[in-house]
Design a protein around this motif. Structure first.
Motif, PDB file in Angstrom:
ATOM      1  N   GLY A 379       0.815  -1.200   0.000  1.00 15.06           N
ATOM      2  CA  GLY A 379       0.000   0.000   0.000  1.00 15.06           C
ATOM      3  C   GLY A 379       0.855   1.259   0.000  1.00 15.06           C
ATOM      4  N   HIS A 380       0.556   2.195  -0.912  1.00 19.49           N
ATOM      5  CA  HIS A 380       1.288   3.456  -1.067  1.00 19.49           C
ATOM      6  C   HIS A 380       2.747   3.234  -1.474  1.00 19.49           C
ATOM      7  CE1 HIS A 380      -1.528   6.371   1.335  1.00 19.49           C
ATOM      8  NE2 HIS A 380      -2.203   5.537   0.539  1.00 19.49           N
ATOM      9  N   ARG A 381       3.076   2.015  -1.951  1.00 18.63           N
ATOM     10  CA  ARG A 381       4.431   1.741  -2.423  1.00 18.63           C
ATOM     11  C   ARG A 381       4.368   1.226  -3.862  1.00 18.63           C
ATOM     12  NH1 ARG A 381       7.604  -1.829   1.961  1.00 18.63           N
ATOM     13  NH2 ARG A 381       6.170  -3.413   1.186  1.00 18.63           N
ATOM     14  N   ALA A 382       5.551   1.009  -4.444  1.00 19.87           N
ATOM     15  CA  ALA A 382       5.600   0.397  -5.771  1.00 19.87           C
ATOM     16  C   ALA A 382       5.022  -1.011  -5.708  1.00 19.87           C
ATOM     17  CB  ALA A 382       7.039   0.367  -6.279  1.00 19.87           C
ATOM     18  N   ASP A 383       4.461  -1.438  -6.835  1.00 19.58           N
ATOM     19  CA  ASP A 383       3.875  -2.775  -6.976  1.00 19.58           C
ATOM     20  C   ASP A 383       2.751  -3.037  -5.979  1.00 19.58           C
ATOM     21  OD1 ASP A 383       5.432  -3.364  -9.142  1.00 19.58           O
ATOM     22  OD2 ASP A 383       6.768  -4.750  -8.113  1.00 19.58           O
ATOM     23  N   GLU A 384       1.897  -2.022  -5.749  1.00 19.32           N
ATOM     24  CA  GLU A 384       0.685  -2.264  -4.957  1.00 19.32           C
ATOM     25  C   GLU A 384      -0.072  -3.429  -5.588  1.00 19.32           C
ATOM     26  OE1 GLU A 384      -3.514  -0.062  -3.766  1.00 19.32           O
ATOM     27  OE2 GLU A 384      -1.795   1.161  -4.376  1.00 19.32           O
ATOM     28  N   ARG A 385      -0.646  -4.292  -4.734  1.00 22.65           N
ATOM     29  CA  ARG A 385      -1.260  -5.501  -5.271  1.00 22.65           C
ATOM     30  C   ARG A 385      -2.376  -6.009  -4.362  1.00 22.65           C
ATOM     31  NH1 ARG A 385       2.931 -10.433  -3.947  1.00 22.65           N
ATOM     32  NH2 ARG A 385       3.070 -10.083  -1.688  1.00 22.65           N
ATOM     33  N   LEU A 386      -3.255  -6.797  -4.959  1.00 24.77           N
ATOM     34  CA  LEU A 386      -4.398  -7.360  -4.241  1.00 24.77           C
ATOM     35  C   LEU A 386      -4.517  -8.842  -4.558  1.00 24.77           C
ATOM     36  CD1 LEU A 386      -7.199  -6.533  -2.675  1.00 24.77           C
ATOM     37  CD2 LEU A 386      -8.164  -7.121  -4.910  1.00 24.77           C
ATOM     38  N   PRO A 387      -4.659  -9.710  -3.538  1.00 24.75           N
ATOM     39  CA  PRO A 387      -4.978 -11.114  -3.818  1.00 24.75           C
ATOM     40  C   PRO A 387      -6.432 -11.201  -4.281  1.00 24.75           C
ATOM     41  CG  PRO A 387      -4.877 -10.738  -1.430  1.00 24.75           C
ATOM     42  CD  PRO A 387      -4.498  -9.447  -2.098  1.00 24.75           C
ATOM     43  N   LEU A 388      -6.637 -11.640  -5.508  1.00 20.24           N
ATOM     44  CA  LEU A 388      -7.952 -11.516  -6.132  1.00 20.24           C
ATOM     45  C   LEU A 388      -9.025 -12.344  -5.447  1.00 20.24           C
ATOM     46  CD1 LEU A 388      -6.956 -11.330  -9.894  1.00 20.24           C
ATOM     47  CD2 LEU A 388      -7.910  -9.511  -8.476  1.00 20.24           C
ATOM     48  N   ASP A 389      -8.650 -13.408  -4.743  1.00 20.98           N
ATOM     49  CA  ASP A 389      -9.683 -14.192  -4.082  1.00 20.98           C
ATOM     50  C   ASP A 389     -10.369 -13.411  -2.957  1.00 20.98           C
ATOM     51  OD1 ASP A 389      -7.488 -14.198  -2.390  1.00 20.98           O
ATOM     52  OD2 ASP A 389      -7.602 -16.336  -1.917  1.00 20.98           O
ATOM     53  N   THR A 390      -9.714 -12.347  -2.460  1.00 17.63           N
ATOM     54  CA  THR A 390     -10.337 -11.588  -1.379  1.00 17.63           C
ATOM     55  C   THR A 390     -11.464 -10.682  -1.872  1.00 17.63           C
ATOM     56  OG1 THR A 390      -8.707  -9.775  -1.465  1.00 17.63           O
ATOM     57  CG2 THR A 390      -8.234 -11.629   0.012  1.00 17.63           C
ATOM     58  N   LEU A 391     -11.559 -10.442  -3.182  1.00 16.95           N
ATOM     59  CA  LEU A 391     -12.718  -9.718  -3.704  1.00 16.95           C
ATOM     60  C   LEU A 391     -14.003 -10.471  -3.379  1.00 16.95           C
ATOM     61  CD1 LEU A 391     -11.731  -8.455  -7.280  1.00 16.95           C
ATOM     62  CD2 LEU A 391     -12.328  -7.042  -5.314  1.00 16.95           C
ATOM     63  N   ALA A 392     -14.009 -11.769  -3.647  1.00 15.53           N
ATOM     64  CA  ALA A 392     -15.191 -12.583  -3.358  1.00 15.53           C
ATOM     65  C   ALA A 392     -15.407 -12.717  -1.860  1.00 15.53           C
ATOM     66  CB  ALA A 392     -15.054 -13.964  -4.007  1.00 15.53           C
ATOM     67  N   VAL A 393     -14.313 -12.836  -1.101  1.00 17.74           N
ATOM     68  CA  VAL A 393     -14.433 -12.916   0.360  1.00 17.74           C
ATOM     69  C   VAL A 393     -15.172 -11.692   0.892  1.00 17.74           C
ATOM     70  CG1 VAL A 393     -13.149 -12.822   2.532  1.00 17.74           C
ATOM     71  CG2 VAL A 393     -12.423 -14.388   0.716  1.00 17.74           C
ATOM     72  N   SER A 394     -14.706 -10.509   0.492  1.00 16.25           N
ATOM     73  CA  SER A 394     -15.312  -9.278   0.976  1.00 16.25           C
ATOM     74  C   SER A 394     -16.782  -9.182   0.566  1.00 16.25           C
ATOM     75  CB  SER A 394     -14.548  -8.068   0.441  1.00 16.25           C
ATOM     76  OG  SER A 394     -15.195  -6.863   0.781  1.00 16.25           O
ATOM     77  N   SER A 395     -17.093  -9.510  -0.688  1.00 22.33           N
ATOM     78  CA  SER A 395     -18.484  -9.427  -1.148  1.00 22.33           C
ATOM     79  C   SER A 395     -19.394 -10.343  -0.332  1.00 22.33           C
ATOM     80  CB  SER A 395     -18.579  -9.795  -2.629  1.00 22.33           C
ATOM     81  OG  SER A 395     -17.932  -8.835  -3.435  1.00 22.33           O
ATOM     82  N   LYS A 396     -18.940 -11.556  -0.092  1.00 23.72           N
ATOM     83  CA  LYS A 396     -19.754 -12.499   0.691  1.00 23.72           C
ATOM     84  C   LYS A 396     -19.943 -11.996   2.124  1.00 23.72           C
ATOM     85  CE  LYS A 396     -18.106 -16.592  -1.813  1.00 23.72           C
ATOM     86  NZ  LYS A 396     -17.278 -17.828  -1.696  1.00 23.72           N
ATOM     87  N   VAL A 397     -18.856 -11.588   2.755  1.00 25.76           N
ATOM     88  CA  VAL A 397     -18.930 -11.160   4.151  1.00 25.76           C
ATOM     89  C   VAL A 397     -19.868  -9.965   4.300  1.00 25.76           C
ATOM     90  CG1 VAL A 397     -17.616 -10.145   6.059  1.00 25.76           C
ATOM     91  CG2 VAL A 397     -16.674 -12.084   4.790  1.00 25.76           C
ATOM     92  N   ILE A 398     -19.711  -8.970   3.428  1.00 24.54           N
ATOM     93  CA  ILE A 398     -20.535  -7.765   3.526  1.00 24.54           C
ATOM     94  C   ILE A 398     -22.007  -8.095   3.253  1.00 24.54           C
ATOM     95  CG2 ILE A 398     -21.004  -5.527   2.483  1.00 24.54           C
ATOM     96  CD1 ILE A 398     -18.572  -5.571   4.350  1.00 24.54           C
ATOM     97  N   ALA A 399     -22.276  -8.900   2.251  1.00 26.41           N
ATOM     98  CA  ALA A 399     -23.665  -9.250   1.938  1.00 26.41           C
ATOM     99  C   ALA A 399     -24.303 -10.042   3.073  1.00 26.41           C
ATOM    100  CB  ALA A 399     -23.725 -10.033   0.631  1.00 26.41           C
ATOM    101  N   LEU A 400     -23.578 -11.004   3.624  1.00 26.28           N
ATOM    102  CA  LEU A 400     -24.129 -11.811   4.713  1.00 26.28           C
ATOM    103  C   LEU A 400     -24.304 -10.978   5.978  1.00 26.28           C
ATOM    104  CD1 LEU A 400     -22.087 -15.094   4.150  1.00 26.28           C
ATOM    105  CD2 LEU A 400     -24.491 -14.679   3.558  1.00 26.28           C
TER     106      LEU A 400
END
Length: 409
Positions: A379-400
């Motif tokens: 975060g706020h550095r070079a090569d910022e990145r996201l593990p893509l499986d956490t997109l679905a994790v977040s969507s499920k958690v927030i919806a539930l």
């Protein structure tokens, strides 16, 4: 249980759609500064509308945008009313810090490598524009029977204080949430964070020829002593331990320095900017008074030197208000269920937009897509990145969690 299964199935079936949305968000620059973010807001609105959501565009007036150091900003609000009841707001910001140097890939490319997406904003926090959008879509498309409304707030000034984003939305009455969830990462629910004070100190001396320096009052020589006093003060803060897990102690640094006329002239002026992080245990006004006293005491020891001090930013700490425990517990329970591991609550030393909601008495937490730590996300550095499986994790958690918070009675 049938509804929960349907929600999780919907999110799984639309994983690729969420990834595609995030990639488009990353590929559209929204650096702040300079803060010319209206074009990104329009692109985001188009993507949300293409996903079947109804988007309200709320351009921020020019005088408000410029007062807070930006060029343009448009806030987006997506609302879906399921029934009578509370309003749950989901807030993610689309502005990002400039990419800087050292990248191994295009910072606006949205490249995917080994299950991670790389790009500025991929983790902080364009990911949660996508994850929250698909949480809403899952609730809508599965016909969730809820009492209340879910809103998505997409804002564009988190990197410089949030006053034209959530601050503006709330002050103008564009939304009146009963709960708020702001962007964060997937393996903890954040219930508190530090505040931040930025002061500018302008050191004033008297110019002179470099061949006769004693006929002037050297502002840069004074600058060195002021910086020393600030760092001595910062060192003393290590003894003020926070009671909030995840936060150690306050900090204070000098982040910017400028001064001088020319190489052969005794400087008549110098300027520095100070960053003082304020723990949730501290009173922000008392902290500012204390730091101003440090500067005044230093100035009193410097012959022919004066120091003018101006507040540039004050972001007060975020800490729980009444009702926040229920919200945090609901999200933590669902995160444990989705991830299959223990997910607890914590505080973080950075500052975010969450404080704007909490300051209005709205129970607020932070949760979203992302790895375990900001360092892992770059975060706020070079090569910022996201593990893509956490997109679905977040969507499920927030919806539930929304189902728990807005359960039809």
């Amino acid at each position: 249980m049938v509804m929960e299964t349907a929600i999780c199935k919907y999110v799984e079936e639309h994983r690729d759609d969420a990834v595609s949305m995030l990639a488009e968000l990353v590929r559209t620059p929204s650096d702040n500064p300079p803060g010319d973010c209206a074009a990104h807001a329009e692109r985001t609105a188009e993507l949300l509308e293409a996903a079947g959501l109804t988007v309200e565009r709320h351009p921020v007036p020019d005088e408000v945008v410029k007062r807070h150091g930006m060029i343009s900003a448009t806030n987006l609000i997506v609302r879906h009313r399921f029934g009578d009841g509370p309003v749950l707001a989901l807030n993610a910001h689309g502005d990002v810090v400039p990419p800087g140097s050292g990248w191994s890939t295009d910072p606006y490319g949205g490249e995917i490598r080994d299950g991670w997406m790389y790009g500025r904003g991929a983790a902080v926090s364009k990911s949660d524009i996508a994850s929250y959008a698909f949480a809403m879509k899952a609730l809508i498309e599965t016909g969730a029977k809820l009492d209340g409304t879910v809103e998505l707030h997409v804002t564009y000034d988190e990197e410089i204080g949030g006053h034209t984003g959530p601050g503006y939305i709330l002050s103008q009455g564009l939304s009146k949430p009963d709960y708020a969830v702001c962007a964060a990462f997937s393996y903890a629910v954040v219930t508190a964070h530090n505040g931040c004070l930025h002061l500018e100190a302008r050191i004033k001396g008297k110019s002179a020829h470099a061949a006769m320096p004693t006929t002037g009052h050297d502002a840069i020589a004074a600058l060195g002593q002021v910086i020393g006093a600030i760092y001595d003060y910062g060192d003393s803060l290590t003894q003020r331990k926070s009671t909030f897990d995840g936060i150690d102690h306050p900090t204070c640094i000098v982040g910017l320095v400028n001064g001088g006329i020319n190489t052969n002239v005794v400087a008549d002026g110098a300027t520095l900017r100070i960053d003082r992080r304020i723990t949730p245990d501290e009173d922000a006004d008392a902290v500012e008074a204390e730091l101003r006293e440090v500067l005044a005491e230093c100035a009193s020891r410097l012959d022919g030197i004066s120091i003018e001090v101006e507040r540039i930013l004050l972001a007060r700490p975020f800490k729980p208000v009444e009702g926040a425990d229920f919200l945090a517990d609901s999200i933590a329970k669902r995160a444990c269920q989705v991830l299959g591991e223990s997910v607890g609550t914590t505080a973080v030393p950075l500052y975010t937009d969450a404080r704007h909601y909490s300051e209005q008495g709205i129970p607020t937490v932070m949760y979203g897509a992302g790895p375990r730590t900001l360092i892992e996300a770059n975060g706020h550095r070079a090569d910022e990145r996201l593990p893509l499986d956490t997109l679905a994790v977040s969507s499920k958690v927030i919806a539930l969690a929304a189902c728990d918070l807005l359960r039809a009675r």
